[in-house]
Design an enzyme around this catalytic site. Structure first.
Site, PDB file in Angstrom:
ATOM      1  N   CYS A 260       0.847  -1.130  -0.027  1.00  0.00           N
ATOM      2  CA  CYS A 260      -0.021  -0.158  -0.002  1.00  0.00           C
ATOM      3  C   CYS A 260       1.007   1.152  -0.048  1.00  0.00           C
ATOM      4  O   CYS A 260       0.218   2.188  -0.073  1.00  0.00           O
ATOM      5  CB  CYS A 260      -0.969   0.068   1.085  1.00  0.00           C
ATOM      6  SG  CYS A 260      -1.789  -1.425   1.484  1.00  0.00           S
TER       7      CYS A 260
ATOM      8  N   HIS B 151      -3.347   8.013   5.542  1.00  0.00           N
ATOM      9  CA  HIS B 151      -3.457   6.662   4.991  1.00  0.00           C
ATOM     10  C   HIS B 151      -4.702   6.269   5.238  1.00  0.00           C
ATOM     11  O   HIS B 151      -5.542   5.872   4.389  1.00  0.00           O
ATOM     12  CB  HIS B 151      -2.495   5.841   5.651  1.00  0.00           C
ATOM     13  CG  HIS B 151      -2.399   4.574   4.818  1.00  0.00           C
ATOM     14  ND1 HIS B 151      -2.026   4.280   3.649  1.00  0.00           N
ATOM     15  CD2 HIS B 151      -2.431   3.121   5.276  1.00  0.00           C
ATOM     16  CE1 HIS B 151      -2.143   3.206   3.340  1.00  0.00           C
ATOM     17  NE2 HIS B 151      -2.548   2.238   4.311  1.00  0.00           N
TER      18      HIS B 151
ATOM     19  N   GLU C 147      -2.331   5.615  13.429  1.00  0.00           N
ATOM     20  CA  GLU C 147      -2.032   6.954  12.638  1.00  0.00           C
ATOM     21  C   GLU C 147      -2.117   8.005  13.302  1.00  0.00           C
ATOM     22  O   GLU C 147      -1.457   8.931  13.442  1.00  0.00           O
ATOM     23  CB  GLU C 147      -2.725   6.830  11.368  1.00  0.00           C
ATOM     24  CG  GLU C 147      -2.134   7.970  10.442  1.00  0.00           C
ATOM     25  CD  GLU C 147      -2.837   7.831   9.078  1.00  0.00           C
ATOM     26  OE1 GLU C 147      -2.392   8.572   8.218  1.00  0.00           O
ATOM     27  OE2 GLU C 147      -3.552   7.208   8.643  1.00  0.00           O
TER      28      GLU C 147
ATOM     29  N   LYS D 243      -9.736   7.856   0.890  1.00  0.00           N
ATOM     30  CA  LYS D 243     -10.259   6.641   0.637  1.00  0.00           C
ATOM     31  C   LYS D 243     -11.781   6.221   1.131  1.00  0.00           C
ATOM     32  O   LYS D 243     -12.291   5.380   0.513  1.00  0.00           O
ATOM     33  CB  LYS D 243      -9.470   5.664   1.722  1.00  0.00           C
ATOM     34  CG  LYS D 243      -8.028   5.231   1.337  1.00  0.00           C
ATOM     35  CD  LYS D 243      -7.200   4.460   2.049  1.00  0.00           C
ATOM     36  CE  LYS D 243      -5.636   4.104   1.713  1.00  0.00           C
ATOM     37  NZ  LYS D 243      -5.005   5.279   2.075  1.00  0.00           N
TER      38      LYS D 243
ATOM     39  N   HIS E 192      -9.528   1.949  -1.161  1.00  0.00           N
ATOM     40  CA  HIS E 192      -7.996   1.992  -1.237  1.00  0.00           C
ATOM     41  C   HIS E 192      -7.513   1.148  -2.446  1.00  0.00           C
ATOM     42  O   HIS E 192      -7.739   0.238  -2.639  1.00  0.00           O
ATOM     43  CB  HIS E 192      -8.025   0.863  -0.094  1.00  0.00           C
ATOM     44  CG  HIS E 192      -6.512   0.883   0.362  1.00  0.00           C
ATOM     45  ND1 HIS E 192      -5.416   1.408  -0.338  1.00  0.00           N
ATOM     46  CD2 HIS E 192      -5.885   0.648   1.659  1.00  0.00           C
ATOM     47  CE1 HIS E 192      -4.239   0.862   0.480  1.00  0.00           C
ATOM     48  NE2 HIS E 192      -4.574   0.708   1.694  1.00  0.00           N
TER      49      HIS E 192
ATOM     50  N   PHE F 210       1.444  -2.907   4.694  1.00  0.00           N
ATOM     51  CA  PHE F 210       1.574  -4.191   5.208  1.00  0.00           C
ATOM     52  C   PHE F 210       3.027  -4.516   5.107  1.00  0.00           C
ATOM     53  O   PHE F 210       3.568  -4.223   3.919  1.00  0.00           O
ATOM     54  CB  PHE F 210       0.880  -5.436   4.504  1.00  0.00           C
ATOM     55  CG  PHE F 210      -0.726  -5.419   5.054  1.00  0.00           C
ATOM     56  CD1 PHE F 210      -0.972  -4.920   6.313  1.00  0.00           C
ATOM     57  CD2 PHE F 210      -1.650  -5.945   4.407  1.00  0.00           C
ATOM     58  CE1 PHE F 210      -2.428  -4.779   6.773  1.00  0.00           C
ATOM     59  CE2 PHE F 210      -2.896  -6.239   4.736  1.00  0.00           C
ATOM     60  CZ  PHE F 210      -3.285  -5.537   6.052  1.00  0.00           C
TER      61      PHE F 210
END
Length: 403
Positions: free
Chosen positions: A162, A294, A305, A326, A331, A390
């Site tokens: 990502c 994010h 975050e 998003k 995403h 990830f």
């Protein structure tokens, strides 16, 4: 060290097929997430996504091209056309030799892969098209952009899940800043909305069945999307000398690794990347006015975050705006940072902060100004774009108005 500016931008995403329509959707807080239209959707437990609706590939590419272009490559090429056209650049001679392409993608040609697994394993075919490997390889989009515009400098693909787009743009930024390249075409593209692509993500148990609601106490997971955004990163002096229209300056970049867990995010790792980008940009913490988060809509990401931002900015965190687009486009995995950078450019250029839509209820662990549900007019001079992947890989870009 040379200054780096953005002189062109283009996009294909669930909210719009160019910059103007995407900015309009951001201003309106429009949702591009809806029911998926893909083969075997009834076999999926997750049946929504940020899909580019009404897209007809034959309207943009001929049969010979389509034999080579997976959907993710098509999106990248269309976004690059817009960006390079806006920049006004043509590439020949020395400029072509010193201009390249760095694009991010996580899955590459997953649609091609999915279709051919079906052909071989489900339909029992023993032969596939001879161009399957050139279609599905992760570097296909970058290579085709290079070929179409005669970009003979450094060209490659970054795949860090990502954070792919942000890592790609960070590498492009450093190449121009160091003087290695005059111009870099950069961004990211992803087309993972196929049966196998969604089924794989279902296994993680992090997907929402109804909506993406970042930072809301009622959030219940992420929603996948697809699309691309591509930019022209250019040496400032080169851009000024040719009278280019400059959108904004790329001021800083930083990346870090959590080195802790393959899927669970780390506050410390995220904070190092955020603080590093601010330091690299050479700006004060209190000069940052907006962060494109994010903000995936998962329980773990959003609170981590927010905690990282609070750690880095201290009391100034109370005065920061931080939204997740998003909530509107989903995403886009390897392409997500590239599309989200558009919201940063809009904030700097137009003074409009894109909202976090779908926000229903405050979460005490996400106690930030998340610009809930409606866009906001606000003057900001420095913005950040966060991407946390990830694997614990973090990449943050800092942009500012040109001074």
């Amino acid at each position: 060290m040379r200054r780096v500016v953005i002189t062109g931008a283009g996009t294909m995403n669930p909210l719009g097929t160019d910059i103007a329509s995407t900015f309009e959707a951001f201003r309106e807080g429009r949702c591009g997430i809806g029911p998926l239209d893909i083969k075997d959707v009834d076999r999926l437990s997750i049946q929504i996504g940020g899909q580019i609706k009404g897209y007809e590939e034959a309207s943009h590419f001929n049969r010979q091209q389509l034999a080579l272009y997976d959907r993710f490559t098509q999106f990248a090429l269309l976004a690059a056309r817009q960006a390079i056209s806006q920049s006004g650049l043509t590439f020949s001679g020395e400029l072509a030799d010193r201009s390249g392409v760095v694009l991010g993608t996580s899955g590459g040609g997953l649609t091609t892969q999915d279709e051919n697994y079906r052909a071989v394993y489900e339909e029992g075919k023993n032969r596939v098209h001879p161009f399957i490997v050139p279609r599905l390889m992760n570097n296909a989009a970058a290579s085709h952009v290079s070929i179409e515009w005669n970009l003979r400098g450094p060209t490659f693909t970054v795949a860090t899940a990502c954070a792919s787009s942000n890592h790609a743009m960070g590498q492009a930024f450093n190449m121009v800043r160091s003087g290695m390249s005059k111009v870099m075409i950069t961004g990211g593209s992803e087309a993972m909305l196929c049966f196998g692509g969604i089924k794989a993500w279902e296994g993680l148990r992090v997907m929402s069945k109804d909506a993406c609601r970042p930072f809301s106490a009622t959030r219940n997971g992420m929603v996948q999307g697809e699309g691309a955004a591509v930019y022209v990163f250019e040496d400032y002096e080169h851009a000024v000398a040719r009278g280019a229209d400059i959108l904004c300056e790329v001021a800083g970049f930083a990346m870090s690794s959590d080195a802790s867990d393959i899927v669970t995010p780390s506050k410390q790792g995220a904070a190092r990347a955020i603080a590093g980008a601010v330091k690299d940009a050479g700006v004060a913490l209190d000069s940052v006015g907006y962060i494109n988060a994010h903000g995936t809509g998962t329980a773990a990401n959003d609170k981590t975050e927010c905690a990282a931002v609070a750690d880095v900015f201290g009391h100034h965190a109370d005065h920061l705006m931080m939204s997740s687009t998003k909530s509107m486009h989903g995403h886009l995995i390897g392409g997500t940072g590239a599309v989200e950078l558009l919201a940063c450019i809009m904030a700097l250029k137009d003074g409009v902060i894109a909202p976090t839509i779908g926000y229903e209820e405050a979460d005490p662990e996400c106690a930030m100004d998340v610009v809930p549900n409606e866009a906001r007019d606000a003057k900001v001079d420095v913005v950040l774009s966060n991407a946390f992947a990830f694997g614990g890989l973090n990449a943050v870009l800092a942009l500012r108005n040109l001074n």
